[in-house]
Design a protein around this motif. Structure first.
Motif, mmCIF file in Angstrom:
data_model
loop_
_atom_site.group_PDB
_atom_site.id
_atom_site.type_symbol
_atom_site.label_atom_id
_atom_site.label_comp_id
_atom_site.label_asym_id
_atom_site.label_seq_id
_atom_site.Cartn_x
_atom_site.Cartn_y
_atom_site.Cartn_z
ATOM 1 N N PHE A 51 0.836 -1.208 0.000
ATOM 2 C CA PHE A 51 0.000 0.000 0.000
ATOM 3 C C PHE A 51 0.866 1.251 0.000
ATOM 4 C CE2 PHE A 51 -3.550 -2.635 1.769
ATOM 5 C CZ PHE A 51 -4.493 -2.324 0.794
ATOM 6 N N LEU A 52 1.905 1.281 0.840
ATOM 7 C CA LEU A 52 2.774 2.453 0.921
ATOM 8 C C LEU A 52 3.496 2.689 -0.400
ATOM 9 C CD1 LEU A 52 4.185 1.914 4.503
ATOM 10 C CD2 LEU A 52 2.571 3.676 3.776
ATOM 11 N N GLU A 53 3.931 1.623 -1.051
ATOM 12 C CA GLU A 53 4.589 1.773 -2.353
ATOM 13 C C GLU A 53 3.610 2.308 -3.397
ATOM 14 O OE1 GLU A 53 7.887 -1.736 -1.667
ATOM 15 O OE2 GLU A 53 5.935 -2.233 -2.550
ATOM 16 N N ALA A 54 2.366 1.849 -3.351
ATOM 17 C CA ALA A 54 1.356 2.349 -4.291
ATOM 18 C C ALA A 54 1.108 3.839 -4.071
ATOM 19 C CB ALA A 54 0.053 1.555 -4.140
ATOM 20 N N ILE A 55 1.061 4.250 -2.811
ATOM 21 C CA ILE A 55 0.885 5.678 -2.515
ATOM 22 C C ILE A 55 2.086 6.461 -3.028
ATOM 23 C CG2 ILE A 55 0.723 7.396 -0.669
ATOM 24 C CD1 ILE A 55 -0.812 5.218 0.956
ATOM 25 N N GLY A 56 3.286 5.939 -2.805
ATOM 26 C CA GLY A 56 4.497 6.598 -3.295
ATOM 27 C C GLY A 56 4.483 6.768 -4.802
ATOM 28 N N ARG A 57 4.054 5.728 -5.525
ATOM 29 C CA ARG A 57 3.975 5.813 -6.995
ATOM 30 C C ARG A 57 2.943 6.854 -7.419
ATOM 31 N NH1 ARG A 57 4.549 0.302 -6.320
ATOM 32 N NH2 ARG A 57 2.311 -0.081 -6.554
ATOM 33 N N GLU A 58 1.822 6.894 -6.714
ATOM 34 C CA GLU A 58 0.782 7.871 -7.067
ATOM 35 C C GLU A 58 1.249 9.297 -6.792
ATOM 36 O OE1 GLU A 58 -2.846 8.803 -8.765
ATOM 37 O OE2 GLU A 58 -1.844 6.856 -8.683
ATOM 38 N N VAL A 59 1.867 9.507 -5.646
ATOM 39 C CA VAL A 59 2.380 10.834 -5.290
ATOM 40 C C VAL A 59 3.418 11.297 -6.314
ATOM 41 C CG1 VAL A 59 3.845 12.020 -3.592
ATOM 42 C CG2 VAL A 59 1.873 10.701 -2.821
ATOM 43 N N ALA A 60 4.250 10.367 -6.787
ATOM 44 C CA ALA A 60 5.299 10.710 -7.747
ATOM 45 C C ALA A 60 4.728 11.326 -9.021
ATOM 46 C CB ALA A 60 6.136 9.478 -8.078
#
Length: 129
Positions: A51-60
């Motif tokens: 989940f945290l990686e998905a958020i990081g990708r979205e924020v990027a």
């Protein structure tokens, strides 16, 4: 109701966003209930990391735009906000990395728990807590 303006031209870029008090209370209450039910902490570490990686990708995806708006809002030069903007996604990826590799953070001692000792392998801090 204000507008975010380009400090160089005075041009309105977008309406300033704000959250009303009711919406803040709803968010706090939802977070509290989720915490009490262990919705997040009850997930396996690898699921939380995903989940945290998905958020990081979205924020990027929004880094450049966030940096530009931050420069408008704060008056900080664009080069600086562009340099700082990646730190948000990095925080999510770093937290995910810590969840995937418990040995990457300090080992703690056994702590007494209601149903027996708990072996803490990381400090509950930040978005990975």
């Amino acid at each position: 109701d204000g507008f975010l303006c380009n400090p160089n031209t005075g041009e309105s870029v977008m309406r300033q966003m704000a959250t009303d008090d009711f919406s803040i209370e709803v968010a706090i209450n939802c977070a509290y209930r989720a915490h009490k039910r262990s919705v997040w902490s009850g997930l396996p570490a690898h699921d939380r990391a995903s989940f945290l990686e998905a958020i990081g990708r979205e924020v990027a995806k929004y880094e450049d735009n966030m940096a530009r708006l931050d420069a408008f809002n704060t008056g900080v030069v664009l080069g600086m906000t562009l340099a700082i903007a990646p730190s948000l996604k990095t925080a999510f990826f770093d937290a995910a990395s810590k969840l995937r590799d418990p040995s990457s953070s300090a080992q703690l001692h056994k702590l007494p728990g209601h149903f027996g000792n708990v072996h803490a392998c990381r400090r509950p801090w930040g978005v990975s807590a």
